[in-house]
Design a protein around this motif. Structure first.
Motif, PDB file in Angstrom:
ATOM      1  N   GLN A   1       0.871  -1.176   0.000  1.00 33.76           N
ATOM      2  CA  GLN A   1       0.000   0.000   0.000  1.00 33.76           C
ATOM      3  C   GLN A   1       0.907   1.226   0.000  1.00 33.76           C
ATOM      4  O   GLN A   1       1.456   1.613   1.023  1.00 33.76           O
ATOM      5  N   VAL A   2       1.097   1.825  -1.170  1.00 28.82           N
ATOM      6  CA  VAL A   2       2.043   2.937  -1.300  1.00 28.82           C
ATOM      7  C   VAL A   2       1.284   4.227  -1.576  1.00 28.82           C
ATOM      8  O   VAL A   2       0.177   4.210  -2.133  1.00 28.82           O
ATOM      9  N   PRO A   3       1.851   5.379  -1.196  1.00 26.68           N
ATOM     10  CA  PRO A   3       1.183   6.655  -1.460  1.00 26.68           C
ATOM     11  C   PRO A   3       1.183   6.987  -2.947  1.00 26.68           C
ATOM     12  O   PRO A   3       2.149   6.708  -3.663  1.00 26.68           O
ATOM     13  N   THR A   4       0.105   7.557  -3.404  1.00 27.15           N
ATOM     14  CA  THR A   4      -0.020   7.934  -4.808  1.00 27.15           C
ATOM     15  C   THR A   4       1.106   8.889  -5.207  1.00 27.15           C
ATOM     16  O   THR A   4       1.355   9.891  -4.542  1.00 27.15           O
ATOM     17  N   GLY A   5       1.778   8.545  -6.281  1.00 30.40           N
ATOM     18  CA  GLY A   5       2.869   9.391  -6.744  1.00 30.40           C
ATOM     19  C   GLY A   5       4.045   9.432  -5.805  1.00 30.40           C
ATOM     20  O   GLY A   5       4.888  10.329  -5.909  1.00 30.40           O
ATOM     21  N   ASN A   6       4.108   8.474  -4.867  1.00 33.01           N
ATOM     22  CA  ASN A   6       5.194   8.422  -3.888  1.00 33.01           C
ATOM     23  C   ASN A   6       5.299   9.693  -3.058  1.00 33.01           C
ATOM     24  O   ASN A   6       6.376  10.065  -2.590  1.00 33.01           O
ATOM     25  N   LYS A   7       4.144  10.355  -2.873  1.00 40.60           N
ATOM     26  CA  LYS A   7       4.120  11.577  -2.080  1.00 40.60           C
ATOM     27  C   LYS A   7       3.500  11.274  -0.729  1.00 40.60           C
ATOM     28  O   LYS A   7       2.306  10.919  -0.653  1.00 40.60           O
ATOM     29  N   PRO A   8       4.269  11.378   0.364  1.00 40.96           N
ATOM     30  CA  PRO A   8       3.729  11.100   1.697  1.00 40.96           C
ATOM     31  C   PRO A   8       2.483  11.933   1.971  1.00 40.96           C
ATOM     32  O   PRO A   8       2.430  13.125   1.670  1.00 40.96           O
ATOM     33  N   GLY A   9       1.465  11.285   2.531  1.00 43.12           N
ATOM     34  CA  GLY A   9       0.218  11.977   2.832  1.00 43.12           C
ATOM     35  C   GLY A   9      -0.833  11.826   1.757  1.00 43.12           C
ATOM     36  O   GLY A   9      -2.009  12.114   1.988  1.00 43.12           O
ATOM     37  N   SER A  10      -0.443  11.368   0.563  1.00 39.18           N
ATOM     38  CA  SER A  10      -1.413  11.188  -0.517  1.00 39.18           C
ATOM     39  C   SER A  10      -2.142   9.863  -0.343  1.00 39.18           C
ATOM     40  O   SER A  10      -1.683   8.977   0.377  1.00 39.18           O
ATOM     41  N   PRO A  11      -3.302   9.687  -0.989  1.00 37.47           N
ATOM     42  CA  PRO A  11      -4.079   8.452  -0.829  1.00 37.47           C
ATOM     43  C   PRO A  11      -3.265   7.224  -1.231  1.00 37.47           C
ATOM     44  O   PRO A  11      -2.475   7.275  -2.183  1.00 37.47           O
ATOM     45  N   PRO A  12      -3.448   6.109  -0.521  1.00 39.33           N
ATOM     46  CA  PRO A  12      -2.697   4.892  -0.848  1.00 39.33           C
ATOM     47  C   PRO A  12      -3.324   4.140  -2.009  1.00 39.33           C
ATOM     48  O   PRO A  12      -4.522   4.270  -2.275  1.00 39.33           O
ATOM     49  N   TYR A  13      -2.515   3.388  -2.714  1.00 36.48           N
ATOM     50  CA  TYR A  13      -3.044   2.461  -3.699  1.00 36.48           C
ATOM     51  C   TYR A  13      -2.230   1.176  -3.644  1.00 36.48           C
ATOM     52  O   TYR A  13      -1.079   1.161  -3.220  1.00 36.48           O
ATOM     53  N   THR A  14      -2.853   0.080  -4.038  1.00 35.98           N
ATOM     54  CA  THR A  14      -2.244  -1.236  -3.931  1.00 35.98           C
ATOM     55  C   THR A  14      -1.468  -1.561  -5.194  1.00 35.98           C
ATOM     56  O   THR A  14      -1.976  -1.389  -6.304  1.00 35.98           O
ATOM     57  N   VAL A  15      -0.233  -2.040  -5.012  1.00 28.83           N
ATOM     58  CA  VAL A  15       0.600  -2.317  -6.178  1.00 28.83           C
ATOM     59  C   VAL A  15       1.673  -3.348  -5.822  1.00 28.83           C
ATOM     60  O   VAL A  15       2.113  -3.427  -4.677  1.00 28.83           O
ATOM     61  N   ASN A  16       2.056  -4.141  -6.812  1.00 28.79           N
ATOM     62  CA  ASN A  16       3.228  -4.996  -6.689  1.00 28.79           C
ATOM     63  C   ASN A  16       4.418  -4.176  -7.164  1.00 28.79           C
ATOM     64  O   ASN A  16       4.591  -3.953  -8.368  1.00 28.79           O
ATOM     65  N   VAL A  17       5.232  -3.733  -6.210  1.00 29.15           N
ATOM     66  CA  VAL A  17       6.311  -2.805  -6.566  1.00 29.15           C
ATOM     67  C   VAL A  17       7.379  -3.467  -7.421  1.00 29.15           C
ATOM     68  O   VAL A  17       8.180  -2.779  -8.049  1.00 29.15           O
ATOM     69  N   PHE A  18       7.395  -4.808  -7.459  1.00 25.33           N
ATOM     70  CA  PHE A  18       8.416  -5.499  -8.243  1.00 25.33           C
ATOM     71  C   PHE A  18       7.864  -6.038  -9.564  1.00 25.33           C
ATOM     72  O   PHE A  18       8.515  -6.871 -10.207  1.00 25.33           O
ATOM     73  N   ALA A  19       6.690  -5.570  -9.977  1.00 23.01           N
ATOM     74  CA  ALA A  19       6.153  -5.980 -11.273  1.00 23.01           C
ATOM     75  C   ALA A  19       7.120  -5.565 -12.377  1.00 23.01           C
ATOM     76  O   ALA A  19       7.493  -4.394 -12.492  1.00 23.01           O
ATOM     77  N   GLY A  20       7.538  -6.522 -13.173  1.00 23.09           N
ATOM     78  CA  GLY A  20       8.518  -6.244 -14.217  1.00 23.09           C
ATOM     79  C   GLY A  20       9.946  -6.286 -13.730  1.00 23.09           C
ATOM     80  O   GLY A  20      10.872  -5.984 -14.497  1.00 23.09           O
ATOM     81  N   HIS A  21      10.158  -6.666 -12.472  1.00 26.05           N
ATOM     82  CA  HIS A  21      11.513  -6.745 -11.901  1.00 26.05           C
ATOM     83  C   HIS A  21      11.692  -8.106 -11.227  1.00 26.05           C
ATOM     84  O   HIS A  21      11.780  -8.191  -9.991  1.00 26.05           O
ATOM     85  N   PRO A  22      11.733  -9.189 -11.993  1.00 25.34           N
ATOM     86  CA  PRO A  22      11.817 -10.531 -11.387  1.00 25.34           C
ATOM     87  C   PRO A  22      13.057 -10.737 -10.533  1.00 25.34           C
ATOM     88  O   PRO A  22      13.008 -11.456  -9.532  1.00 25.34           O
ATOM     89  N   ALA A  23      14.163 -10.120 -10.894  1.00 24.70           N
ATOM     90  CA  ALA A  23      15.381 -10.281 -10.109  1.00 24.70           C
ATOM     91  C   ALA A  23      15.219  -9.663  -8.717  1.00 24.70           C
ATOM     92  O   ALA A  23      15.646 -10.232  -7.713  1.00 24.70           O
ATOM     93  N   LEU A  24      14.585  -8.491  -8.658  1.00 27.02           N
ATOM     94  CA  LEU A  24      14.336  -7.850  -7.372  1.00 27.02           C
ATOM     95  C   LEU A  24      13.312  -8.621  -6.560  1.00 27.02           C
ATOM     96  O   LEU A  24      13.397  -8.695  -5.330  1.00 27.02           O
ATOM     97  N   GLN A  25      12.333  -9.197  -7.246  1.00 30.22           N
ATOM     98  CA  GLN A  25      11.334 -10.022  -6.568  1.00 30.22           C
ATOM     99  C   GLN A  25      12.022 -11.194  -5.853  1.00 30.22           C
ATOM    100  O   GLN A  25      11.694 -11.518  -4.714  1.00 30.22           O
ATOM    101  N   LEU A  26      12.985 -11.808  -6.508  1.00 25.28           N
ATOM    102  CA  LEU A  26      13.701 -12.944  -5.930  1.00 25.28           C
ATOM    103  C   LEU A  26      14.521 -12.502  -4.718  1.00 25.28           C
ATOM    104  O   LEU A  26      14.478 -13.147  -3.661  1.00 25.28           O
ATOM    105  N   VAL A  27      15.264 -11.417  -4.875  1.00 26.38           N
ATOM    106  CA  VAL A  27      16.127 -10.955  -3.788  1.00 26.38           C
ATOM    107  C   VAL A  27      15.306 -10.608  -2.549  1.00 26.38           C
ATOM    108  O   VAL A  27      15.772 -10.795  -1.414  1.00 26.38           O
ATOM    109  N   ASN A  28      14.092 -10.123  -2.750  1.00 25.56           N
ATOM    110  CA  ASN A  28      13.245  -9.718  -1.629  1.00 25.56           C
ATOM    111  C   ASN A  28      12.271 -10.808  -1.192  1.00 25.56           C
ATOM    112  O   ASN A  28      11.290 -10.513  -0.505  1.00 25.56           O
ATOM    113  N   SER A  29      12.524 -12.045  -1.585  1.00 23.77           N
ATOM    114  CA  SER A  29      11.752 -13.206  -1.141  1.00 23.77           C
ATOM    115  C   SER A  29      12.673 -14.061  -0.273  1.00 23.77           C
ATOM    116  O   SER A  29      13.424 -14.895  -0.784  1.00 23.77           O
ATOM    117  N   PRO A  30      12.669 -13.868   1.049  1.00 25.86           N
ATOM    118  CA  PRO A  30      13.612 -14.573   1.919  1.00 25.86           C
ATOM    119  C   PRO A  30      13.616 -16.082   1.754  1.00 25.86           C
ATOM    120  O   PRO A  30      14.677 -16.713   1.824  1.00 25.86           O
TER     121      PRO A  30
END
Length: 427
Positions: A270-299
């Motif tokens: 749940q990240v702030p819209t436009g990465n601006k603190p205080g803005s409404p949150p929206y749900t997103v997979n931050v590693f979409a399109g980044h499989p290597a990062l997805q792996l590194v962040n999967s303990p």
């Protein structure tokens, strides 16, 4: 009886609801029937919210709930702008506190950390144990435990929900030499977000703030060890995932990791819209399109990829017996850690049998009662290890200082400078 989880409170809501329904039935005028029907929604909604709170065993008192939800408790915690050297910090703290009282119960304050790398500005709670103010520890650099809250939540939950300070003081009463400084950062920047301590590609660098900016800031000003074997990281739920992920990615900055009801692969944030603190949150997979990062962040996956020569922090796990998913995830991760330690021991020609403690808390699931029950055992496991590392670091520093004093480095003899143009050379 009338606290948020008390039977009296639930009975009161039922009585109010029943009275309003009776009013709907007996009222002769339509306006009163409508009013009673609308009012009946209030105790019904409160009953539902209270049921959820009781199921998760989160808020046990009205004071804790109001303090956590409104932030009123934070206003009673002194704010302190940490600056200067370790010595300057100790002097400044001594001016604003009662040393005699602090030597008995410790001192809690809040400060704002502006990350040099992440550029994030967030509130952080710091608890100095009683030993910090005692003469016997005047020159001791303390180990640190970084405590990461769940989502939705904030660092104040460690105080109002988890009761971390009374739990810690109870432990220190029997083992004073295991004292550590507790650091509780805001890992999400607001209760409406769930950033999971991740570095969002092109977005908020949450892991950098939690794992680098906060430790470096605290170590620069407070009399503690530098990030390394004398630092621990622990958390519950989302904070448990954060602890596992950070410990694997920053093994040289932490010596131990405690994971209570954590998970071992990133979920949607749940990240702030436009990465601006205080803005409404929206749900997103931050590693979409980044499989290597997805792996590194999967303990549960990344632990099989970390090179064997790299020493990992010690791990401790806990989960509620009634949450089969938490139990399964923790048991699987425990087996992966033990397998890796076994291979590492063979590489080092060691015959020791590795063990990763796994505490199953009975009569509980993914809820506050489980995390409160696990907190004491986790601290009892982690603090002695960190204390040993802190003592080693202090001894090494003292030995190095003695060596420098015994064998001071002499400055090289300065060579005569060349004469200026038109001037005779010196004899």
């Amino acid at each position: 009886m009338f606290e948020p989880q008390g039977a009296g409170f639930f009975l009161l809501l039922m009585v109010i609801f029943a009275a309003l329904i009776v009013w709907v039935a007996v009222a002769k005028q339509v306006v009163f029937r409508v009013l009673a029907a609308c009012l009946a929604f209030v105790p019904a909604m409160a009953f539902g919210i209270a049921s959820v709170n009781k199921f998760y065993d989160y808020y046990q008192t009205w004071g804790g709930m109001i303090s956590d939800l409104t932030g009123q408790g934070a206003s009673t915690i002194p704010k302190y702008a940490v600056a200067g050297s370790n010595r300057q910090f100790d002097k400044d703290i001594g001016r604003v506190t009662s040393t005699a009282e602090d030597a008995q119960v410790g001192y809690l304050f809040q400060t704002t950390i502006v990350g040099q790398r992440s550029r994030l500005s967030r509130n952080v709670y710091v608890y100095l144990p009683p030993q910090y103010f005692q003469k016997a520890y005047a020159h001791y650099r303390f180990p640190v435990i970084e405590l990461l809250h769940g989502s939705p939540g904030n660092p104040q939950a460690w105080l109002s929900v988890m009761d971390v300070i009374p739990t810690f003081l109870n432990l220190l009463g029997a083992h004073p030499s295991d004292a550590a400084v507790l650091v509780m950062p805001d890992t999400d920047g607001g209760q409406q977000y769930g950033l999971q301590c991740l570095n969002n590609p092109g977005g908020i660098q949450d892991m950098t703030f939690v794992a680098e900016d906060v430790p470096d800031y605290i170590a620069r000003f407070v009399r503690v060890q530098a990030p390394g074997p004398a630092w621990g990281v622990a958390g519950y739920s989302e904070g448990g995932y954060c602890a596992a992920n950070i410990a694997l990615q920053e093994p040289d900055r932490y010596g131990a990791a405690g994971i209570m009801s954590g998970y071992f692969g990133p979920i949607q944030s749940q990240v702030p819209t436009g990465n601006k603190p205080g803005s409404p949150p929206y749900t997103v997979n931050v590693f979409a399109g980044h499989p290597a990062l997805q792996l590194v962040n999967s303990p549960s996956v990344y632990i099989t990829k970390v090179p064997l020569p790299v020493p990992l922090p010690a791990f401790w796990l806990a989960a509620g017996a009634q949450d089969k998913q938490d139990i399964s995830a923790a048991a699987n991760f425990r087996q992966l850690v033990q397998n890796r330690l076994l291979l590492q021991n063979r590489l080092l020609l060691q015959n020791s049998s590795p063990d990763v403690p796994f505490v199953i808390v009975p009569d509980g699931g993914h809820q506050g009662s489980v995390w409160r029950a696990a907190l004491g055992p986790m601290l009892a496991w982690m603090t002695p290890q960190l204390a040993v590392q802190a003592a080693k670091a202090d001894a090494a520093a003292a030995s190095a200082a003695a060596q420098r004093k015994a064998h001071p480095v002499k400055s090289p003899t300065a060579l005569p400078s060349a004469p200026a143009k038109g001037q005779p050379a010196q004899k």
